[in-house]
Design an enzyme around this catalytic site. Structure first.
Site, PDB file in Angstrom:
ATOM      1  N   GLN A 136      12.838   4.443   3.912  1.00  0.00           N
ATOM      2  CA  GLN A 136      12.117   3.573   2.674  1.00  0.00           C
ATOM      3  C   GLN A 136      11.373   4.715   1.960  1.00  0.00           C
ATOM      4  O   GLN A 136      10.413   5.171   1.975  1.00  0.00           O
ATOM      5  CB  GLN A 136      10.885   2.717   3.283  1.00  0.00           C
ATOM      6  CG  GLN A 136      10.696   1.826   2.164  1.00  0.00           C
ATOM      7  CD  GLN A 136       9.706   0.633   2.552  1.00  0.00           C
ATOM      8  OE1 GLN A 136       9.616   0.309   3.912  1.00  0.00           O
ATOM      9  NE2 GLN A 136       9.273  -0.119   1.707  1.00  0.00           N
ATOM     10  N   PHE A 137      12.272   5.083   0.672  1.00  0.00           N
ATOM     11  CA  PHE A 137      11.915   6.129   0.058  1.00  0.00           C
ATOM     12  C   PHE A 137      10.499   5.721  -0.930  1.00  0.00           C
ATOM     13  O   PHE A 137       9.817   6.334  -1.473  1.00  0.00           O
ATOM     14  CB  PHE A 137      12.802   6.686  -0.946  1.00  0.00           C
ATOM     15  CG  PHE A 137      13.158   5.502  -2.441  1.00  0.00           C
ATOM     16  CD1 PHE A 137      12.569   5.651  -3.382  1.00  0.00           C
ATOM     17  CD2 PHE A 137      14.105   4.571  -1.947  1.00  0.00           C
ATOM     18  CE1 PHE A 137      12.906   4.723  -4.292  1.00  0.00           C
ATOM     19  CE2 PHE A 137      14.550   3.591  -2.980  1.00  0.00           C
ATOM     20  CZ  PHE A 137      13.785   3.853  -4.014  1.00  0.00           C
ATOM     21  N   THR A 138      10.481   4.292  -0.985  1.00  0.00           N
ATOM     22  CA  THR A 138       9.284   3.850  -1.918  1.00  0.00           C
ATOM     23  C   THR A 138       7.991   3.995  -1.041  1.00  0.00           C
ATOM     24  O   THR A 138       6.876   4.085  -1.961  1.00  0.00           O
ATOM     25  CB  THR A 138       9.492   2.258  -2.083  1.00  0.00           C
ATOM     26  OG1 THR A 138       9.489   1.643  -0.721  1.00  0.00           O
ATOM     27  CG2 THR A 138      10.675   1.891  -2.748  1.00  0.00           C
TER      28      THR A 138
END
Length: 150
Positions: free
Chosen positions: A78-80
């Site tokens: 989850q890059f966010t």
């Protein structure tokens, strides 16, 4: 690396309308990888997460780890988690590592987790659009950052 850890009764990843992976009692780990992260970050986090005493013992005190309960683990990229919200209303993801750098670290983290626990570590697909379902147990949700060692 940043993680959001959720103690779950069950969790699953669905991709294109089909369940890709699922777990029962254990941890759902959302993993965000930053451009400055290394294998040392993955090793530290995996060791810390697998030994973190956040499961109830016979007296209902959080005294048992994922290792102790032989729980399952689901890791989702989850890059966010590296969103910067300082300016404006649109988050910037400039700190998130590019896939060519992040994928090997994601795989290394999964491998490190697998070395720490007995159950098979389940995953999503890096970079895929995924639907995540979970039943949070507690609820218990913990945020960690390997750079701050907290």
């Amino acid at each position: 690396m940043r993680v959001v850890i959720q103690r779950v009764k069950k969790a699953s990843v669905t991709i294109d309308g089909k369940i890709f992976s699922e777990i029962e009692k254990g941890l759902l780990v959302f993993l965000g990888i930053e451009a400055e992260d290394t294998t040392e970050d993955a090793e530290w986090l995996a060791g810390k997460i697998s030994k973190m005493r956040i499961f109830p013992d016979e007296n209902d005190a959080m005294n048992l780890s994922l290792q102790d309960i032989v729980g399952e683990c689901l890791v989702v990229s989850q890059f966010t988690l590296h969103a910067s919200t300082k300016k404006g209303n649109r988050p910037s993801f400039i700190k998130a590592a590019r896939p060519d750098y992040a994928i090997p670290l994601y795989e290394n983290f999964i491998s490190q987790m697998q070395n720490e626990i007995s159950a098979t570590v389940k995953t999503g697909i890096f970079g895929a659009m995924m639907d995540i379902s979970l039943v949070n147990d507690g609820p218990v949700t913990i945020i960690m950052d390997s750079k701050n060692r907290e």
